[in-house]
Design a protein around this motif. Structure first.
Motif, PDB file in Angstrom:
ATOM      1  N   THR A  31      -0.976   7.744  -9.891  1.00 26.11           N
ATOM      2  CA  THR A  31       0.184   7.075  -9.330  1.00 26.11           C
ATOM      3  C   THR A  31      -0.219   6.486  -7.987  1.00 26.11           C
ATOM      4  OG1 THR A  31       1.635   8.689 -10.360  1.00 26.11           O
ATOM      5  CG2 THR A  31       2.559   7.406  -8.570  1.00 26.11           C
ATOM      6  N   VAL A  32       0.024   5.202  -7.801  1.00 26.48           N
ATOM      7  CA  VAL A  32      -0.268   4.567  -6.522  1.00 26.48           C
ATOM      8  C   VAL A  32       1.011   4.569  -5.703  1.00 26.48           C
ATOM      9  CG1 VAL A  32      -0.967   2.456  -5.350  1.00 26.48           C
ATOM     10  CG2 VAL A  32      -2.115   3.140  -7.444  1.00 26.48           C
ATOM     11  N   ARG A  33       0.889   5.083  -4.479  1.00 25.80           N
ATOM     12  CA  ARG A  33       2.030   5.135  -3.579  1.00 25.80           C
ATOM     13  C   ARG A  33       1.655   4.452  -2.278  1.00 25.80           C
ATOM     14  NH1 ARG A  33       4.299  11.205  -4.532  1.00 25.80           N
ATOM     15  NH2 ARG A  33       4.854  10.884  -6.706  1.00 25.80           N
ATOM     16  N   SER A  34       2.638   3.781  -1.703  1.00 24.16           N
ATOM     17  CA  SER A  34       2.437   3.061  -0.462  1.00 24.16           C
ATOM     18  C   SER A  34       3.155   3.791   0.670  1.00 24.16           C
ATOM     19  CB  SER A  34       2.984   1.637  -0.615  1.00 24.16           C
ATOM     20  OG  SER A  34       2.871   0.951   0.601  1.00 24.16           O
ATOM     21  N   TYR A  35       2.485   3.869   1.834  1.00 23.27           N
ATOM     22  CA  TYR A  35       3.040   4.550   2.990  1.00 23.27           C
ATOM     23  C   TYR A  35       3.005   3.602   4.182  1.00 23.27           C
ATOM     24  CZ  TYR A  35       2.456   8.539  -0.021  1.00 23.27           C
ATOM     25  OH  TYR A  35       2.533   9.391  -1.089  1.00 23.27           O
ATOM     26  N   PRO A  36       4.117   2.899   4.448  1.00 23.42           N
ATOM     27  CA  PRO A  36       4.162   2.019   5.623  1.00 23.42           C
ATOM     28  C   PRO A  36       4.527   2.841   6.861  1.00 23.42           C
ATOM     29  CG  PRO A  36       6.165   1.777   4.344  1.00 23.42           C
ATOM     30  CD  PRO A  36       5.302   2.763   3.607  1.00 23.42           C
ATOM     31  N   ILE A  37       3.768   2.662   7.925  1.00 20.13           N
ATOM     32  CA  ILE A  37       4.078   3.284   9.205  1.00 20.13           C
ATOM     33  C   ILE A  37       3.892   2.224  10.277  1.00 20.13           C
ATOM     34  CG2 ILE A  37       3.426   5.610   8.462  1.00 20.13           C
ATOM     35  CD1 ILE A  37       0.828   5.293  10.050  1.00 20.13           C
ATOM     36  N   PRO A  38       4.449   2.416  11.464  1.00 25.84           N
ATOM     37  CA  PRO A  38       4.205   1.442  12.528  1.00 25.84           C
ATOM     38  C   PRO A  38       2.709   1.288  12.770  1.00 25.84           C
ATOM     39  CG  PRO A  38       5.964   2.945  13.159  1.00 25.84           C
ATOM     40  CD  PRO A  38       5.371   3.480  11.884  1.00 25.84           C
ATOM     41  N   GLY A  39       2.210   0.088  12.608  1.00 23.37           N
ATOM     42  CA  GLY A  39       0.789  -0.190  12.797  1.00 23.37           C
ATOM     43  C   GLY A  39       0.063  -0.569  11.532  1.00 23.37           C
ATOM     44  N   GLY A  40       0.652  -0.293  10.363  1.00 22.44           N
ATOM     45  CA  GLY A  40      -0.028  -0.666   9.135  1.00 22.44           C
ATOM     46  C   GLY A  40       0.560  -0.017   7.911  1.00 22.44           C
ATOM     47  N   ARG A  41      -0.158  -0.155   6.810  1.00 23.88           N
ATOM     48  CA  ARG A  41       0.289   0.356   5.516  1.00 23.88           C
ATOM     49  C   ARG A  41      -0.920   0.961   4.805  1.00 23.88           C
ATOM     50  NH1 ARG A  41       4.379  -0.857   1.702  1.00 23.88           N
ATOM     51  NH2 ARG A  41       5.301  -2.248   3.219  1.00 23.88           N
ATOM     52  N   VAL A  42      -0.693   2.127   4.178  1.00 22.08           N
ATOM     53  CA  VAL A  42      -1.738   2.821   3.437  1.00 22.08           C
ATOM     54  C   VAL A  42      -1.274   2.962   1.999  1.00 22.08           C
ATOM     55  CG1 VAL A  42      -3.019   4.982   3.199  1.00 22.08           C
ATOM     56  CG2 VAL A  42      -2.507   4.087   5.471  1.00 22.08           C
ATOM     57  N   ALA A  43      -2.130   2.614   1.047  1.00 23.67           N
ATOM     58  CA  ALA A  43      -1.845   2.810  -0.374  1.00 23.67           C
ATOM     59  C   ALA A  43      -2.823   3.856  -0.894  1.00 23.67           C
ATOM     60  CB  ALA A  43      -1.984   1.508  -1.151  1.00 23.67           C
ATOM     61  N   LEU A  44      -2.269   4.901  -1.528  1.00 21.36           N
ATOM     62  CA  LEU A  44      -3.081   6.002  -2.030  1.00 21.36           C
ATOM     63  C   LEU A  44      -2.940   6.128  -3.535  1.00 21.36           C
ATOM     64  CD1 LEU A  44      -2.128   8.674   0.654  1.00 21.36           C
ATOM     65  CD2 LEU A  44      -4.267   7.377   0.513  1.00 21.36           C
ATOM     66  N   ASP A  45      -4.029   6.437  -4.196  1.00 27.26           N
ATOM     67  CA  ASP A  45      -4.056   6.747  -5.624  1.00 27.26           C
ATOM     68  C   ASP A  45      -3.920   8.263  -5.720  1.00 27.26           C
ATOM     69  OD1 ASP A  45      -4.518   6.987  -8.323  1.00 27.26           O
ATOM     70  OD2 ASP A  45      -6.621   6.374  -8.224  1.00 27.26           O
ATOM     71  N   ILE A  46      -2.723   8.744  -6.097  1.00 27.02           N
ATOM     72  CA  ILE A  46      -2.435  10.171  -6.142  1.00 27.02           C
ATOM     73  C   ILE A  46      -2.663  10.670  -7.561  1.00 27.02           C
ATOM     74  CG2 ILE A  46      -0.689  11.948  -5.760  1.00 27.02           C
ATOM     75  CD1 ILE A  46      -1.363  10.512  -3.196  1.00 27.02           C
ATOM     76  N   ARG A  47      -3.518  11.661  -7.709  1.00 25.51           N
ATOM     77  CA  ARG A  47      -3.783  12.296  -9.007  1.00 25.51           C
ATOM     78  C   ARG A  47      -3.322  13.748  -8.929  1.00 25.51           C
ATOM     79  NH1 ARG A  47      -8.247   9.340 -11.873  1.00 25.51           N
ATOM     80  NH2 ARG A  47      -8.478   7.450 -10.665  1.00 25.51           N
TER      81      ARG A  47
END
Length: 170
Positions: free
Chosen positions: A99-115
């Motif tokens: 599952t790919v999840r996106s985490y936007p925070i002030p300063g940028g965005r991180v997308a993680l492949d969660i297994r």
């Protein structure tokens, strides 16, 4: 005196030719290495109770277990850090068992492949004016976005349990 002038001219011509040849070689390599900025994939923003997920140090709910994919190489035992100013970090695309999840925070965005048993970085994109730094360990990862004296982070860790994602906004 005339002999010295001839030698000086010969040295100047040889040095100029060497500099020009070196510049042409480096220029050709750097021109060939240039690439277009990757186009970001649209990722849904995680929502908690209908509002964007931006709370400080809030754990992400554990993903539902999925069938395990073929064995992948293990991470290096020691943590490593990388720093970037603008280009996003790109990793291989996720498989159907993740599952790919996106985490936007002030300063940028991180997308993680969660297994079920680990997580991997899909992309980390800093906002304009922000810098990004990524640390990878055996069973954890940290992405920092910094600007001046501001630092915001996304943490993910898995140590015998499904990955847990936390954000820290300071």
């Amino acid at each position: 005196m005339r002999n010295g002038l001839v030698q000086l001219c010969a040295w100047a011509a040889a040095t100029g030719a060497a500099v020009a040849l070196s510049w042409l070689g480096v220029h050709a390599v750097l021109t060939g290495a240039a690439f277009e900025q990757p186009t970001p994939l649209p990722l849904p923003s995680p929502r908690v109770g209908g509002t964007p997920h931006s709370a400080s140090a809030t754990p992400d709910p554990a993903p539902t277990p999925t069938p395990q994919s073929p064995t992948q190489p293990a991470a290096a035992p020691n943590a490593t850090a990388t720093t970037a100013a603008a280009p996003p970090v790109r990793r291989p695309t996720p498989t159907a068992t993740s599952t790919v999840r996106s985490y936007p925070i002030p300063g940028g965005r991180v997308a993680l492949d969660i297994r079920a048993d680990k997580a991997s970085l899909v992309s980390a994109t800093p906002d304009p004016g922000w810098q990004m730094q990524v640390w990878n360990g055996d069973q954890w990862m940290r992405v920092d976005f910094t600007r001046d004296n501001q630092a915001n982070s996304v943490f993910v860790y898995w140590n015998g349990h499904p990955p847990v994602v936390e954000t820290a906004v300071r």
